[in-house]
Design an enzyme around this catalytic site. Structure first.
Site, mmCIF file in Angstrom:
data_model
loop_
_atom_site.group_PDB
_atom_site.id
_atom_site.type_symbol
_atom_site.label_atom_id
_atom_site.label_comp_id
_atom_site.label_asym_id
_atom_site.label_seq_id
_atom_site.Cartn_x
_atom_site.Cartn_y
_atom_site.Cartn_z
ATOM 1 N N GLY A 279 0.867 -1.174 0.000
ATOM 2 C CA GLY A 279 0.000 0.000 0.000
ATOM 3 C C GLY A 279 0.899 1.218 0.000
ATOM 4 C CB CYS A 346 -10.447 22.109 19.957
ATOM 5 S SG CYS A 346 -11.707 20.901 19.598
ATOM 6 C CE1 TYR A 375 -2.935 2.455 5.275
ATOM 7 C CE2 TYR A 375 -0.597 2.863 4.950
ATOM 8 C CZ TYR A 375 -1.685 2.009 4.903
ATOM 9 O OH TYR A 375 -1.505 0.715 4.487
HETATM 10 N N1 LLP Z 1 -2.265 -6.017 3.692
HETATM 11 C C1 LLP Z 1 -2.919 -5.997 4.878
HETATM 12 C C2 LLP Z 1 -3.653 -7.180 5.302
HETATM 13 C C3 LLP Z 1 -2.872 -4.849 5.677
HETATM 14 O O1 LLP Z 1 -3.517 -4.834 6.848
HETATM 15 C C4 LLP Z 1 -2.138 -3.715 5.241
HETATM 16 C C5 LLP Z 1 -2.078 -2.505 6.063
HETATM 17 C C6 LLP Z 1 -1.486 -3.787 3.983
HETATM 18 C C7 LLP Z 1 -1.571 -4.955 3.245
HETATM 19 C C8 LLP Z 1 -0.711 -2.640 3.427
HETATM 20 O O2 LLP Z 1 0.357 -2.296 4.243
HETATM 21 P P1 LLP Z 1 1.418 -1.218 3.735
HETATM 22 O O3 LLP Z 1 2.105 -1.789 2.515
HETATM 23 O O4 LLP Z 1 0.683 0.016 3.381
HETATM 24 O O5 LLP Z 1 2.347 -1.030 4.871
HETATM 25 N N2 LLP Z 1 -2.461 3.793 9.156
HETATM 26 C C9 LLP Z 1 -1.128 3.275 9.367
HETATM 27 C C10 LLP Z 1 -0.850 2.025 8.553
HETATM 28 C C11 LLP Z 1 -1.853 0.927 8.811
HETATM 29 C C12 LLP Z 1 -1.608 -0.283 7.946
HETATM 30 C C13 LLP Z 1 -2.767 -1.214 8.006
HETATM 31 N N3 LLP Z 1 -2.637 -2.379 7.201
HETATM 32 C C14 LLP Z 1 -0.127 4.394 9.060
HETATM 33 O O6 LLP Z 1 -0.525 5.495 8.705
HETATM 34 O O7 LLP Z 1 1.078 4.183 9.200
#
Ligand code: LLP
Length: 417
Positions: A279, A346, A375
């Site tokens: 992602g 706030c 995100y």
């Molecule tokens: N696959 C699954 C099952 C996941 O839960 C996630 C992310 C991804 C793939 C993708 O992960 P990435 O490649 O983006 O690291 N809001 C947080 C990140 C939460 C990630 C949740 N799951 C932030 O802003 O750092």
């Protein structure tokens, strides 16, 4: 300072590709998310090149940025999607992704969502518990379908990252415990509407050290052997996402090739198709959040604040994960100042930078909060009655509005007196 191919200074002003961010701010207003299409494409190609020796299928994890145009950009390149809810599945389908290129994840899928995904014809559902497998079997039976499923394994590997985004540890809610797997394999033989086609993991996000992937992949490969000897025809090994990006130039991310160097030789002999779910890696660096300085204030102790028109409602990552985002002037004047860059919400956690040396801009001038492609918009909210910003995409000199700014009417449209 983060200066990339696609967000670069020409003379003293910051551009996205061939377009001045100042111009975009004047034309569309602020706060505004600006995404470089070429940056998305480049990240995808970099990922694909790194893993080119491995038979694989990349499923963009749309939770990072679910804008339809972003999803479509990847779909047009042949990429699949990883979705985590009926809503994300709807978005992927609306963006034109073929259902058989979509994998459906999530620790708490509702029956309706399971039925929706089976009806749409997704490639597979990733199951995270015994009761969920039983539910998928029941729903598939009711629909007269056989559901292709992968088992999300919890490999009990604690990847070093922010504790809120580590997911492969057995303390966390995610995946099926290794200790439970024998029972799961036996159960699968008794659930007539399921076909086990994959084994899956996702150990967390923004993981810098490839060794965590190695440790978890060793476990997945051992399970592949076990499942084969039990007669399951596994076609897919899903390694998940989590690959890192650079937010802070002082902490550069491990290049994607280092992950490939470790993982490709391990996975190649398995003979199955490997699925990746990046992602952040694909989208984080492709966008900035443009914001205007509303007020400059100084407290009794001489501490400087830049109060800007974006806040934690548009980028919650600093508040939630103490994450670093570079903040840069859209027009530089060569001077810097140590200040806090704070939003209008706030809450004391409503900040983008604290006591950081930043460009000394004036009230009314624009700042770019960097690396806001992942995100950021997806985690935005209406807290404090905020309207979600507009989003534009830039490709060369071409500018496209891909999301309109929310209106006051939309803020109340679902409420009834
Ligand atoms: N696959 C699954 C099952 C996941 O839960 C996630 C992310 C991804 C793939 C993708 O992960 P990435 O490649 O983006 O690291 N809001 C947080 C990140 C939460 C990630 C949740 N799951 C932030 O802003 O750092």
């Amino acid at each position: 300072m983060l200066d990339s191919h696609y967000f670069h200074y020409s003379d003293k002003s910051l551009n996205c590709d061939n377009v001045s961010l100042q111009e975009l701010g004047s034309r569309f207003g602020t706060p505004l998310y600006v995404t470089s299409t070429k940056s998305l494409v480049e990240s995808y190609h970099a990922f694909e090149t790194a893993f080119s020796k491995l038979p694989h299928f990349t499923c963009y994890s749309v939770k990072a940025n679910f804008n339809l145009s972003v999803i479509r950009t990847f779909a047009d390149l042949g990429c699949g999607c990883d979705v985590n809810s009926g809503g994300e599945l709807y978005r992927a389908l609306q963006a034109g992704v073929a259902p058989d290129k979509i994998i459906f994840a999530g620790v708490g899928k509702k029956k309706e969502e399971i039925a929706y995904s089976l009806g749409a014809g997704v490639l597979m559902l990733k199951a995270e518990s015994i009761p969920e497998l039983q539910t998928i079997d029941r729903v598939a039976g009711e629909l007269g379908k056989i559901a292709d499923v992968a088992l999300r394994i919890n490999p009990n590997v604690t990847a070093e990252t922010h504790p809120y985004i580590t997911t492969g540890d057995s303390k966390e809610k995610f995946g099926i415990d290794e200790a439970e797997l024998q029972e799961v394999f036996t159960l699968l033989g008794q659930l007539p509407n399921l076909r086990l086609v994959g084994l899956d993991m996702h150990i967390g996000s923004q993981i810098f050290d490839p060794e965590y992937y190695v440790a978890a992949t060793v476990k997945l490969l051992a399970l592949l052997k076990v499942s084969k000897t039990m007669g399951f025809a596994i076609q897919f090994l899903d390694i998940g996402g989590g690959f890192p990006v650079t937010y802070d130039p002082a902490k550069p991310a491990t290049p994607i090739e280092r992950f490939a160097d470790k993982l490709v030789p391990m996975l190649l002999p398995s003979g199955v198709t490997v699925i990746f779910e990046p992602g952040r890696y694909l989208v984080a660096s492709a966008s900035v959040l443009l914001t205007k300085v509303l007020y400059k204030k100084r407290n009794h102790a001489g501490k400087e604040f830049f109060v800007v028109d974006a806040g934690m409602t548009e980028l919650i990552r600093p508040a939630l994960y103490q994450s670093h985002h570079e903040v840069q002037a859209v027009t530089r004047n060569g001077e810097t100042i140590v200040a806090d860059v704070v939003g209008p919400i706030c809450e004391s956690s409503d900040f983008f930078a604290r006591q950081r040396e930043i460009d000394a801009v004036d009230e009314g001038e624009l700042l770019a909060v960097m690396s806001c492609g992942a995100y950021a918009s997806v985690m935005s909210s209406n807290y404090n009655g905020r309207l979600r910003p507009a989003e534009v995409m830039v490709n060369g000199s071409e500018v496209t509005l891909v999301r309109k700014r929310e209106t006051l009417e939309q803020l109340v449209q679902n409420e009834l007196f």
